[in-house]
Design a protein around this motif. Structure first.
Motif, short mmCIF file in Angstrom:
data_model
loop_
_atom_site.label_atom_id
_atom_site.label_comp_id
_atom_site.label_asym_id
_atom_site.label_seq_id
_atom_site.Cartn_x
_atom_site.Cartn_y
_atom_site.Cartn_z
N SER A 41 0.77 -1.25 0.06
CA SER A 41 -0.02 -0.05 0.01
C SER A 41 0.78 1.22 0.03
CB SER A 41 -0.64 -0.04 1.10
OG SER A 41 -1.80 -1.03 1.19
N GLN A 85 -7.46 0.48 -1.03
CA GLN A 85 -7.55 -0.70 0.02
C GLN A 85 -8.51 -0.31 0.83
OE1 GLN A 85 -3.87 -2.08 2.15
NE2 GLN A 85 -5.12 -3.95 2.62
N ASP A 170 -5.49 -1.66 -5.03
CA ASP A 170 -4.82 -2.28 -3.88
C ASP A 170 -5.74 -3.27 -3.20
OD1 ASP A 170 -3.46 -2.49 -1.73
OD2 ASP A 170 -3.28 -0.41 -1.02
N GLU A 171 -5.36 -4.37 -3.24
CA GLU A 171 -6.22 -5.57 -2.59
C GLU A 171 -7.74 -5.23 -2.85
OE1 GLU A 171 -5.12 -7.18 1.28
OE2 GLU A 171 -3.23 -6.54 1.09
MG LIG Z 1 -2.17 -2.72 2.06
#
Ligand SMILES: [Mg+2]
Ligand SMILES: Nc1ncnc2c1ncn2[C@@H]1O[C@H](COP(=O)(O)OP(=O)(O)O)[C@@H](O)[C@H]1O
Lengths: 256, 429
Positions: A41, A85, A170-171
């Motif tokens: 991140s 995220q 991000d994820e």
């Molecule tokens: Mg992360």
């Protein structure tokens, strides 16, 4: 499109990224995998231009220009998009208003006319429908009271509206059930084109069954310790995090 | 103290001139003026030694260009175009009159200048005029009562629901320095009143509004203050509510060097509701102070307060919210909230709830916040292509959105939404 060279980043004096090198060419999909806390991140945030990171060494070039010199909004207007995220709730601002402002800022930057309210709405309907989103969501405050899955879907919806050249995810798959995951993956795949590139950060190989990457990188303790093709992700999945820890161990042992 | 003596003689001179000018007014009104003058001379302009004015320095009113009788700058203020239909209003011109008002606005809704009201409704006026706003312990209300030149009287007859708002516009000419309004909403009536204060140049305006809501009446009152950046604005709005009545007041404060508004209501019967809401903004060099007071005298009444402030530059904001719950006022439900957004590091807010509760079966909640724009939200907006200025603009607007939403008059709401956006962010390049 994106060239990261020897990128070192610290937060509060602590080095989080310890020399990242990455080349992302137009048309390609890169996956970045790695354990929690490895700096995934941080990398995404630095690329998007978030405050609070000290870049101690290295360069990032985007479309031939110094990315790190650009304000976050300029990066966005130049086609960079980060699916967060943890998408941010913005009470009092409707998704509709927010996205229209954003889209028009980007269009203006590209020398295009602003979209009228009607045209915007038509586009929003067209793009939200395949994501199975409730059209009423547009009238709700940005991410406010959304479930985790709704937030992730909303990020993909925003991406499909803003049509970036480089999408960083991000994820986006974390916490999604398999149906939601497929919807998100379809959303990304629909955008894939020879002009666009994606960097997909994920914790789980599962996503890569649906968004098939050209390259897979393993990030451990602020470094890319291994790069390969999609089979690397499968191997990673099979051998688990212990295997990754071995990498980390080797790194430490070598002392680089 | 020669200075003080000089002031007193100035006040007396002015008062005598007022009495001469208003020679024809009824004896009861003259007595109210005289009592008010006595009180004003005793109390004087409040100082910061007074707990109620601890944060708000009015010493500039004692002398200089903001003295109560200083001549007006002959600059015409721009009157906002809310496009409110129906109600009487002034037009922008060389010297806007204090207000323009005339007779019947619609069946059962009347707007008068005081002299006309005294002719047509002598008993009603004698009963309420100067009887609602306190003068014994309120120097500025006393000053207004002693010196006012004219008053607007708005009457809704029993059972009448006004279809249009009454709009009173006050410019900054000398006749509008001590503006005075009386609103009487008869039994079962419903009425909306907008007071707009606009001005140009340097002056002090000291406004008093009295509202009387009879049984089951509903009054929605808006006080839109867009004073000159060099002006002092002080004001008292005092309402009294009979049983089952509903009074809503909304204070919009968007101008002035120093603004001090007291907004008060007394719930005299059971089943009353009131909402005292406001949105204030201030920038470099500005000071804005709201003191609210709700007197729950009777059981089963609800009060609701939402005040929001947006402060930039070295602006100072003050909020003090008093809720009195008397011994008889069981089942009171009182909610108070004051939220402030500071757009700069130098801006400051003093906010204080003040609850005095003598009944035991009540629900009173209060909360105050002072915060800055959320950096994470701003980054989120910017990461989508929105400029830093525009992000600040959007988030400021979002902060005020729930307060603005409480303005039920759409043209007014839209006007202030736009004003808020224009004030707090430069336009997109
Ligand atoms: Mg992360
Ligand atoms: N703003 C921050 N302040 C302090 N530490 C941070 C901050 N952001 C990240 N870190 C630290 O940096 C490391 C990497 O975090 P992160 O990039 O979020 O990892 P990942 O996304 O791979 O889980 C962690 O040790 C985390 O605690």
């Amino acid at each position: 499109m994106l060239e990261i060279r020897n990128l070192h980043v610290s937060v509060d004096g602590q080095e989080i990224l310890r020399g990242i090198d990455l080349d992302v060419r137009a048309g390609s999909v890169h996956a970045i995998m790695g354990p929690n806390g490895s700096g995934k991140s941080t990398l995404a945030s630095v690329l998007a231009g978030r405050d609070g990171y000290e870049i101690t060494a290295g360069t990032v070039t985007y479309g031939g220009r110094d990315l790190l010199e650009m304000d976050p909004e300029i990066r966005a207007r130049e086609g960079l998009f980060l699916a967060f995220q943890y998408p941010v709730e913005v009470p009092g601002v409707t998704t509709m208003y927010f996205l229209r402002e954003a889209l028009n800022a980007i269009r203006k930057h590209r020398g295009q006319d602003e979209l009228s309210a009607g045209d915007f709405l038509r586009l929003a309907r067209e793009r939200s429908q395949p994501l199975g989103m409730d059209p009423d969501m547009l009238k709700r405050a940005v991410n406010e009271g959304f479930s985790g899955g709704e937030k992730k879907r909303s990020e993909i919806f925003q991406m499909s509206m803003l049509e970036p050249s480089l999408g960083l995810l991000d994820e986006t798959d974390s916490g999604l059930d398999i149906d939601a995951l497929k919807i998100v993956a379809d959303g990304v795949n629909a955008l894939r084109s020879p002009e666009r590139a994606f960097v997909v950060i994920t914790h789980y190989q599962r996503l890569l069954d649906y968004i098939v990457p050209d390259y897979v990188h393993v990030l451990v303790a602020g470094r890319i310790v291994r790069s390969g093709d999609k089979f690397l992700a499968l191997e990673l999945e099979k051998r688990g995090f212990g295997w990754i820890d071995e990498f980390a161990g080797q790194e430490a042992a070598v002392g680089v | 103290m020669p200075a003080a003596t000089e002031q007193v003689s100035r006040y007396l001179q002015r008062f005598n001139a007022t009495l001469t000018r208003e020679e024809g007014e009824p004896a009861w009104l003259r007595e109210r003026r005289e009592r008010a003058m006595e009180r004003f001379l005793t109390l004087g302009i409040p100082t910061t030694r007074d707990e109620e004015y601890k944060y708000t320095d009015l010493s500039a009113l004692v002398d200089g260009k903001r003295r109560f009788d200083a001549p007006a700058d002959s600059v015409a203020p721009a009157v906002p175009d809310y496009a409110l239909t129906g109600g009487p209003r002034t037009e922008a011109g060389a010297a806007p009159p204090a207000f323009e008002a005339s007779g019947t606005v619609e069946p059962g809704v009347r707007v008068f200048r005081l002299a006309e009201a005294l002719r047509q409704e002598p008993d009603l006026i004698a009963q309420h005029f100067g009887a609602i706003a306190p003068i014994e312990d309120h120097a500025l209300s006393a000053a207004n009562t002693a010196f006012f030149e004219d008053a607007a009287v708005v009457v809704a007859d029993p059972g009448v629901t006004a279809s249009q708002p009454v709009h009173l516009v006050f410019g900054s000419g000398s006749a509008a320095r001590n503006p005075r309004v009386l609103v009487v909403a008869g039994r079962n009536s419903a009425l909306q009143v907008v007071e707009t204060y606009v001005g140009a140049g340097t002056y002090w305006r000291n406004a008093v509004t009295e509202i009387r809501a009879e049984e089951n009446a509903r009054v929605d009152h808006y006080r839109a203050s867009i004073e000159s950046p060099d002006a002092y604005h002080t004001g008292l709005l005092q309402a009294t509510q009979e049983r089952d009545s509903h009074v809503g007041t909304f204070s919009l404060s968007f101008g002035g060097a120093v603004v001090r508004n007291d907004i008060r209501t007394r719930l005299n019967g059971s089943g009353c509701e009131c909402s005292l809401d406001g949105l204030y903004t201030a920038g470099q060099g500005q000071h804005v102070d709201h003191h609210t007071a709700i007197d729950h005298a009777m059981p089963h009444c609800n009060s609701h307060q939402l005040y929001k402030g947006v402060l930039d530059g070295n602006a100072k904001g003050v909020f003090n919210g008093k809720i009195f719950v008397r011994r008889d006022a069981q089942k009171t439900d009182a909610v108070q909230s004051n939220k402030n957004l500071l757009l700069s590091d130098e801006a400051e807010v003093n906010t204080k709830p003040q609850l005095e509760i003598d009944a035991n079966d009540v629900r009173c909640t209060h909360g105050a916040t002072i915060g800055q724009l959320d950096a994470t939200s701003a980054f989120y907006l910017r990461s989508r292509g929105i400029s830093a200025d525009q992000a600040r603009n959007i988030l400021t607007y979002a902060f005020a959105a729930d307060a603005l939403a409480r303005i039920r008059l759409e043209p007014l709401r839209e006007y202030f939404e736009a004003l808020l956006l224009a004030r707090f962010a430069p336009q997109e390049d």
